[in-house]
Scaffold this active site. Structure first.
Site, PDB file in Angstrom:
ATOM      1  N   GLU A  16       0.818  -1.157   0.119  1.00 44.29           N
ATOM      2  CA  GLU A  16      -0.100  -0.217  -0.097  1.00 44.29           C
ATOM      3  C   GLU A  16       0.810   1.433   0.008  1.00 44.29           C
ATOM      4  OE1 GLU A  16      -2.272   2.003  -0.191  1.00 44.29           O
ATOM      5  OE2 GLU A  16      -4.207   1.052   0.086  1.00 44.29           O
ATOM      6  N   ARG A  99      -7.040   0.210  13.055  1.00 50.24           N
ATOM      7  CA  ARG A  99      -5.520   0.465  12.461  1.00 50.24           C
ATOM      8  C   ARG A  99      -5.700   1.554  11.583  1.00 50.24           C
ATOM      9  NH1 ARG A  99      -4.725  -1.035   7.255  1.00 50.24           N
ATOM     10  NH2 ARG A  99      -5.684  -2.980   6.566  1.00 50.24           N
ATOM     11  N   ASN A 101      -4.789   3.472   7.824  1.00 51.40           N
ATOM     12  CA  ASN A 101      -4.827   3.006   6.611  1.00 51.40           C
ATOM     13  C   ASN A 101      -4.806   4.090   5.742  1.00 51.40           C
ATOM     14  OD1 ASN A 101      -5.204   0.416   4.887  1.00 51.40           O
ATOM     15  ND2 ASN A 101      -6.669   1.587   4.167  1.00 51.40           N
ATOM     16  N   GLU A 120     -12.257  -5.506   9.512  1.00 51.69           N
ATOM     17  CA  GLU A 120     -13.307  -5.017   8.292  1.00 51.69           C
ATOM     18  C   GLU A 120     -14.631  -5.339   8.641  1.00 51.69           C
ATOM     19  OE1 GLU A 120     -11.706  -6.055   4.440  1.00 51.69           O
ATOM     20  OE2 GLU A 120      -9.614  -5.686   5.052  1.00 51.69           O
ATOM     21  N   ASN A 146      -9.724   4.733   2.356  1.00 55.27           N
ATOM     22  CA  ASN A 146      -8.792   4.954   1.592  1.00 55.27           C
ATOM     23  C   ASN A 146      -8.588   6.151   0.926  1.00 55.27           C
ATOM     24  OD1 ASN A 146      -6.670   2.630   0.666  1.00 55.27           O
ATOM     25  ND2 ASN A 146      -8.674   1.486   0.992  1.00 55.27           N
ATOM     26  N   ASP A 192      -9.927   1.384  -4.007  1.00 59.85           N
ATOM     27  CA  ASP A 192      -8.665   1.323  -3.057  1.00 59.85           C
ATOM     28  C   ASP A 192      -7.959   2.801  -2.947  1.00 59.85           C
ATOM     29  OD1 ASP A 192      -6.655   0.548  -1.425  1.00 59.85           O
ATOM     30  OD2 ASP A 192      -7.300  -1.533  -1.849  1.00 59.85           O
TER      31      ASP A 192
END
Length: 284
Positions: A16, A99, A101, A120, A146, A192
């Site tokens: 990522e 967390r 991201n 998730e 995202n 994403d």
């Protein structure tokens, strides 16, 4: 546009956050589940990696030459010379299941980033802005965050709820958001990480969609960049002319596909016609 080229078969479980470091002429990216920070230097082919203290969602360059990293539990400063991570600020101590991201640096040096439930399963993700030492929660109730990223004029901020395959847009004015709305929905994969080119075209990584979707400023799907692996997490513009599109990928959720797609989790590069926007530096 060139064919996608594999530049590092790094086998990231959840690659990522690619970002171009103009000072070092290198690409930084993370493996969230592998708890690793990676750096690739195109001119030399040099590859370097560091272990992170926990799951690491992003690593973005700061004005002092360090990186600010979104590690589970807080923001950390990473010194590339010593390899040391140091906690700057705890984040979401009230949401230990979450967390961090994906993140973005605005032209004013502020850091925007999102959080998410690690399983998730619960919609406890939020959108934050960190500026002048203050952390502000701007939006809430996400499954998987995202982004975000900004339009070239800075007036529109884009942010995703990946579980909903939805790209959201907000009016943006000096760090203040309003007029939350649906900008686009990705039907051929999960929306994403996003990046913006100089003409205002939004590039969206497609998890399980075999590439990067391209959307006009009006939200119209105007094309896609295809990759030979199905889980593309984010694409970021790099190189001296910002026309090298670096794409992170992942094998998370597709371990059974690695026989047919052995380079799942690799870092790819595509040469494109329209450059991206320069990478901003975090103001500490």
């Amino acid at each position: 546009m060139s064919e996608a080229e594999l530049v590092w078969d790094v086998q990231a479980e959840l690659g990522e956050g690619p970002v171009w470091d103009a000072a070092r002429k290198a690409v930084w990216f993370v493996d969230i589940k592998g708890r690793r920070l990676h750096r690739y230097t195109p001119a030399t082919g040099d590859k370097a990696s560091w272990d992170a203290p926990d799951q690491i969602g992003f690593a973005l360059p700061a004005e002092d030459g360090a990186l600010v990293c979104g590690v589970r539990g807080g923001l950390h400063r990473f010194d590339p010379d010593s390899g040391v991570f140091a906690l700057i600020l705890p984040v979401e101590t009230d949401r230990p299941q979450n967390r961090l991201n994906d993140g973005f640096v605005a032209p004013d040096g502020s850091l925007w980033f999102g959080s998410m439930d690690d399983s998730e399963e619960v919609r406890t993700g939020a959108l934050y802005r960190w500026a002048d030492g203050e952390l502000t929660r701007h939006d809430d109730g996400y499954g998987v965050t995202n982004g975000p990223c900004l339009s070239p004029d800075g007036k529109t901020l884009y942010h995703h709820d990946t579980l909903e395959k939805t790209v959201l847009a907000f009016d943006h004015d000096d760090g203040v958001l309003s007029n939350r709305r649906v900008f686009a929905v990705t039907e051929d994969g999960f929306a994403d990480g996003p990046s913006m080119d100089a003409e205002g075209v939004l590039h969206v990584g497609l998890f399980n969609g075999w590439g990067v979707a391209r959307f006009s400023p009006e939200g119209e799907r105007i094309g896609a960049i295809r990759l030979p692996v199905q889980t593309v997490t984010k694409a970021a513009f790099g190189g001296d002319d910002l026309r090298d599109l670096y794409c992170t990928t992942a094998w998370l959720g597709n371990a059974d596909k690695r026989g047919d797609q052995p380079t799942l989790g690799g870092l790819y590069r595509v040469r494109v016609e329209t450059p991206g926007l320069p990478q901003n530096l975090i103001r500490l």
